[in-house]
Design an enzyme around this catalytic site. Structure first.
Site, PDB file in Angstrom:
ATOM      1  N   LYS A  19       0.828  -1.218   0.000  1.00  0.00           N
ATOM      2  CA  LYS A  19       0.000   0.000   0.000  1.00  0.00           C
ATOM      3  C   LYS A  19       0.863   1.269   0.000  1.00  0.00           C
ATOM      4  CE  LYS A  19      -2.359   0.674   3.774  1.00  0.00           C
ATOM      5  NZ  LYS A  19      -2.202   1.885   4.554  1.00  0.00           N
ATOM      6  N   ARG A  93     -10.991   3.144   9.261  1.00  0.00           N
ATOM      7  CA  ARG A  93     -10.578   1.765   9.582  1.00  0.00           C
ATOM      8  C   ARG A  93     -11.717   1.010  10.241  1.00  0.00           C
ATOM      9  NH1 ARG A  93      -4.947   2.365   9.830  1.00  0.00           N
ATOM     10  NH2 ARG A  93      -3.659   1.112  11.141  1.00  0.00           N
ATOM     11  N   ARG A 127      12.376 -10.641   7.754  1.00  0.00           N
ATOM     12  CA  ARG A 127      13.427  -9.881   8.433  1.00  0.00           C
ATOM     13  C   ARG A 127      14.022 -10.672   9.606  1.00  0.00           C
ATOM     14  NH1 ARG A 127      12.104  -3.929  10.385  1.00  0.00           N
ATOM     15  NH2 ARG A 127      10.289  -5.066  11.141  1.00  0.00           N
ATOM     16  N   ARG A 160      12.330 -10.443  15.355  1.00  0.00           N
ATOM     17  CA  ARG A 160      11.643  -9.601  16.345  1.00  0.00           C
ATOM     18  C   ARG A 160      10.244 -10.160  16.568  1.00  0.00           C
ATOM     19  NH1 ARG A 160      11.773  -3.558  14.400  1.00  0.00           N
ATOM     20  NH2 ARG A 160       9.609  -4.133  14.568  1.00  0.00           N
ATOM     21  N   ARG A 171      -2.002 -10.371  13.349  1.00  0.00           N
ATOM     22  CA  ARG A 171      -2.171  -8.962  12.953  1.00  0.00           C
ATOM     23  C   ARG A 171      -2.978  -8.858  11.657  1.00  0.00           C
ATOM     24  NH1 ARG A 171       3.571  -6.933  12.702  1.00  0.00           N
ATOM     25  NH2 ARG A 171       3.006  -5.718  10.898  1.00  0.00           N
TER      26      ARG A 171
HETATM   27  P1  AMP Z   1      -0.572   2.595  10.641  1.00  0.00           P
HETATM   28  O1  AMP Z   1       0.711   3.318  10.319  1.00  0.00           O
HETATM   29  O2  AMP Z   1      -1.662   2.885   9.649  1.00  0.00           O
HETATM   30  O3  AMP Z   1      -0.379   1.130  10.881  1.00  0.00           O
HETATM   31  O4  AMP Z   1      -1.078   3.204  12.028  1.00  0.00           O
HETATM   32  C1  AMP Z   1      -0.315   3.106  13.215  1.00  0.00           C
HETATM   33  C2  AMP Z   1      -1.248   3.061  14.414  1.00  0.00           C
HETATM   34  O5  AMP Z   1      -2.017   4.261  14.486  1.00  0.00           O
HETATM   35  C3  AMP Z   1      -2.290   1.948  14.352  1.00  0.00           C
HETATM   36  O6  AMP Z   1      -1.794   0.740  14.856  1.00  0.00           O
HETATM   37  C4  AMP Z   1      -3.386   2.500  15.245  1.00  0.00           C
HETATM   38  O7  AMP Z   1      -3.096   2.353  16.601  1.00  0.00           O
HETATM   39  C5  AMP Z   1      -3.344   3.987  14.918  1.00  0.00           C
HETATM   40  N1  AMP Z   1      -4.290   4.322  13.814  1.00  0.00           N
HETATM   41  C6  AMP Z   1      -3.985   4.671  12.543  1.00  0.00           C
HETATM   42  N2  AMP Z   1      -5.104   4.895  11.819  1.00  0.00           N
HETATM   43  C7  AMP Z   1      -6.140   4.683  12.651  1.00  0.00           C
HETATM   44  C8  AMP Z   1      -7.541   4.726  12.504  1.00  0.00           C
HETATM   45  N3  AMP Z   1      -8.135   5.047  11.335  1.00  0.00           N
HETATM   46  N4  AMP Z   1      -8.310   4.441  13.581  1.00  0.00           N
HETATM   47  C9  AMP Z   1      -7.760   4.130  14.772  1.00  0.00           C
HETATM   48  N5  AMP Z   1      -6.439   4.045  14.983  1.00  0.00           N
HETATM   49  C10 AMP Z   1      -5.622   4.322  13.941  1.00  0.00           C
END
Ligand code: AMP
Length: 219
Positions: A19, A93, A127, A160, A171
């Site tokens: 992505k 999300r 990794r 890790r 996940r």
């Molecule tokens: P990402 O880089 O998109 O994986 O986001 C990192 C972290 O930010 C995620 O694991 C969530 O804890 C939080 N996060 C990002 N986008 C959202 C969202 N739309 N709703 C809730 N938490 C978010």
């Protein structure tokens, strides 16, 4: 001649789906503004803003930031880029986030990257680290000479916690479960497009062709 209406897009895909790369190419080729919720949160955390401090406690625990907090933050940011075409990434999300967004902005298209589970698992678990030095290997792009062994010391490599197959699988499963209602929401609106494949470079031409019909190319 009437101005071309603004283009509102969302890209969805689990970690390891490519992505990030596809989004970068869309932004570069079609000049959309890119708003990624994870990046925005990380910037807020670095700058120690009120939202950042609040979000940090959730993110550190491996939880989602509450819907109302992230929605307010994103809608505020979108106001600043209101006059541009944009590409949302990482938000919405959850179902409630999608509904709140829809009250203010109606998306033109939702692009979902559909990469087989096994391909993603292979990418995300590739990794390996030498704990003594921090040397990083990648079993696909930069493998050690002997599997599982550090080239210089001959010591064992480790994965890790985040990169272990069990963690990666749970996940991915959590991502799929969570985003299912969001996909359904946009499928019902008739704006969901699914791009399937095992290689980012093979998925990209399809994304490009699709967007090309809707937007002028910059380069
Ligand atoms: P990402 O880089 O998109 O994986 O986001 C990192 C972290 O930010 C995620 O694991 C969530 O804890 C939080 N996060 C990002 N986008 C959202 C969202 N739309 N709703 C809730 N938490 C978010």
């Amino acid at each position: 001649m009437a101005a071309r209406p603004l283009f509102r897009a969302l890209i969805m895909g689990p970690p390891g789906s490519g992505k990030g790369t596809i989004s970068e190419r869309i932004v570069k080729t079609f000049g959309l503004k890119h708003l990624a919720s994870g990046e925005l949160l990380r910037t807020n955390i670095r700058q120690e803003t009120e939202v950042g401090l609040l979000a940090k406690s959730f993110i550190d625990e491996g939880n989602l930031v509450p819907d109302d907090v992230i929605t307010r933050l994103i809608l505020h940011e979108l106001k600043n880029i209101d006059q541009y075409n944009w590409l949302l990434d990482g938000f919405p999300r959850t179902g409630p986030q999608a509904e709140e967004l829809h009250k203010v902005y109606q998306l033109d298209t939702v692009m979902k990257l559909n990469v087989p589970f096994d391909t993603i698992k292979e990418r995300l678990t590739s990794r390996w680290i030498h704990p003594g030095s921090g040397r990083v290997y990648n079993t696909i792009f930069n493998p050690p000479k002997v599997a599982g062994i550090d080239d210089l010391t001959g010591e064992h490599l480790i994965q890790r916690e985040d990169d272990k197959p069990e963690t990666v699988i749970s996940r991915l499963q959590a991502y799929e479960d969570l985003t299912q209602p969001v996909l359904e929401y946009y499928r019902k609106q008739g704006i969901l497009l699914v791009f399937s494949g095992t290689e980012t470079n093979k998925i990209w031409p399809h994304v490009h062709n699709f967007l090309n019909k809707k937007l002028p190319v910059l380069c």
